[in-house]
Each structure stands twice: as C-alpha cells, then as structure tokens.
Design a protein around this motif. Structure first.
Motif, PDB file in Angstrom:
ATOM      1  N   GLN A   6       0.830  -1.188   0.000  1.00  0.00           N
ATOM      2  CA  GLN A   6       0.000   0.000   0.000  1.00  0.00           C
ATOM      3  C   GLN A   6       0.870   1.245   0.000  1.00  0.00           C
ATOM      4  N   CYS A  23      -3.147   0.370  -3.801  1.00  0.00           N
ATOM      5  CA  CYS A  23      -2.937  -0.975  -3.275  1.00  0.00           C
ATOM      6  C   CYS A  23      -2.565  -1.917  -4.413  1.00  0.00           C
ATOM      7  N   VAL A  32      -9.743  -7.304  -4.443  1.00  0.00           N
ATOM      8  CA  VAL A  32      -9.220  -6.328  -3.486  1.00  0.00           C
ATOM      9  C   VAL A  32     -10.371  -5.740  -2.667  1.00  0.00           C
ATOM     10  N   TRP A  34     -11.248  -2.978   0.689  1.00  0.00           N
ATOM     11  CA  TRP A  34     -10.735  -1.845   1.454  1.00  0.00           C
ATOM     12  C   TRP A  34     -11.464  -1.754   2.791  1.00  0.00           C
ATOM     13  N   GLN A  68     -10.562  -0.527  -9.756  1.00  0.00           N
ATOM     14  CA  GLN A  68      -9.616  -1.634  -9.908  1.00  0.00           C
ATOM     15  C   GLN A  68      -9.123  -1.653 -11.347  1.00  0.00           C
ATOM     16  N   SER A  74      -5.542  -1.537  -7.132  1.00  0.00           N
ATOM     17  CA  SER A  74      -6.759  -0.783  -6.817  1.00  0.00           C
ATOM     18  C   SER A  74      -6.424   0.561  -6.192  1.00  0.00           C
ATOM     19  N   CYS A  91      -5.911  -2.310   2.930  1.00  0.00           N
ATOM     20  CA  CYS A  91      -6.259  -3.025   1.706  1.00  0.00           C
ATOM     21  C   CYS A  91      -6.049  -4.509   1.973  1.00  0.00           C
ATOM     22  N   SER A  93      -6.287  -8.453  -0.029  1.00  0.00           N
ATOM     23  CA  SER A  93      -6.480  -9.147  -1.299  1.00  0.00           C
ATOM     24  C   SER A  93      -6.815 -10.610  -1.057  1.00  0.00           C
TER      25      SER A  93
END
Lengths: 113, 113
Positions: A6, A23, A32, A34, A68, A74, A91, A93
């Motif tokens: 990040q 990110c 992804v 948030w 994204q 993202s 963030c 994933s």
C-alpha cells in the motif's frame, strides 16, 4: 513473493481536500477489499473490487469511491475529507477461486486536519 | 454488527498456552470461524479457520465445540511477539470473491515475561 503493498504509508490532508490511496494485491490474487480502521476500533469494510467492478459495499457514503485496474491493483478515493475520515486504511487481497482467506497490507495512515 | 463475542482483554505468561475464547451462538451451517490478529500498527494477519472439525497449523490450534456455538484459539507456547488484538470472525463458506469481514472489538492479548 511480494505481499499486499500500500502507498503512501502516511499522509496529512486538510478538510475538504481529496485523497487517493493505492494498493497492489498479493501475487495471484484478483480481488481487493478496502477497510477503514479508526483508532481503537476494529476494521470496517468499505467495499470490494473484483473484475474491475465494485461487488460489495459497506455503510460508507458516496464520498468513498474506488477503482480496480486490469492488473488487479486498486485505488481508494475519498472526496471532501472530514476530520472523522482520519484513520488507518487497509487493503486486503484474496483469490476468487480459493477459500477466500484475506491477506492485508500494512495500511495507509490518513490524518485530516 | 459482529456475530461474535470475545473478552476485551486477557493476560498470559510467556511460554504458557494462551486460550482465547469466542462465542458465536448464531452461527449458520454455512459459516466458517476465522481468526485474525493485529499487532500494533500493522495490518491484520490470518491465523487459522475451521468449519466444524478442530484445526491446527504452525501458528495455532482451533477448537470448535460440537454445537459450533463457541470456539477457542490456542497459542501453545505464547511469546512476547504474540501480544496483539485477536479477532474471531464468522464468514460464509465459499466466500469466493467476497472480501467482507465483520470485525468486532477483538481480544487484546498481553503476553507478559
């Protein structure tokens, strides 16, 4: 194998400004999410992106938006910043084909003055 | 709202087992129990998850009661580096591209020398 990265790690903004956080997901991940974490609280889900579309959204106003890219990275954008937006933005994933374990980055610490 | 209840804080002596309880009395048949931890100023870290059988990995063991209404995370030999906030989360099976986790307040585990 790079994990979730990040940027920036820290930033300071003033009320009314706009901010963009970035990110890069873990290698092999295509989803992804948030999160916002206020001081002393657990992380709160903002939204999730998969196949370049917002798939789920938490209880956050439209000032919070995202994007994204084809490489799965993202961005989180926050407009018209309020003092209450000061938080750690995380963030996470994951892979749509796995059991869905989330891997988190170290976060971006936003301070709004 | 979080579907889990955890004690706010716990202490553990270094080298001893840390047993962290979690109640999830409204868990559905299609929901896993996940555990994450967050060391100060870092992103949450995945620990372990399970559906109904006990699970063990290199970090911890997860004991789920037969009725699945509660579980216990066990750190067999706690070290000072295990001091963190531990989150117990229930999450649907086949999360796939669902990146939403509902975090509660978690348990702050303090490992003491």
């Amino acid at each position: 194998d790079a994990g979730v990265t990040q940027s920036p790690t820290h930033l300071i903004k003033t009320r009314g400004q706009q901010v963009t956080l970035r990110c890069s997901p873990k290698s092999g991940h295509d989803t992804v999410s948030w999160y916002q974490q206020a001081l002393g609280q657990g992380p709160q889900f903002i939204f999730q992106y998969y196949e370049e579309e917002e798939r789920q959204r938490g209880n956050f106003p439209d000032r919070f938006s995202g994007h994204q890219f084809p490489n799965y990275s993202s961005e989180l954008n926050v407009n018209a910043l309020l003092l209450g937006d000061s938080a750690l933005y995380l963030c996470a994933s994951s892979s749509a084909t796995d059991t869905g374990e989330l891997f988190f980055g170290e976060g971006s610490r936003l301070t709004v003055l | 709202d979080a579907k889990t209840t955890q004690p706010t804080s716990m202490d553990c002596a270094e080298g001893r087992a840390a047993n962290l309880p979690c109640n999830h009395s409204t868990i559905s048949g299609n929901e896993y129990v996940y555990w994450y931890r967050q060391i100060h100023s870092q992103g949450p870290q995945y620990i372990i998850h399970g559906l109904k059988n006990n699970e063990t990995n290199e970090m911890a063991s997860l004991i789920i009661t037969e009725d699945r209404k509660s579980s216990t995370l066990i750190l067999p030999h706690a070290t000072l580096r295990d001091t963190a906030v531990y989150y117990c989360i229930v999450r649907p099976v086949r999360s796939g591209n669902t990146g939403k986790l509902i975090f509660g307040q978690g348990t702050t585990l303090q490992v003491k020398p």
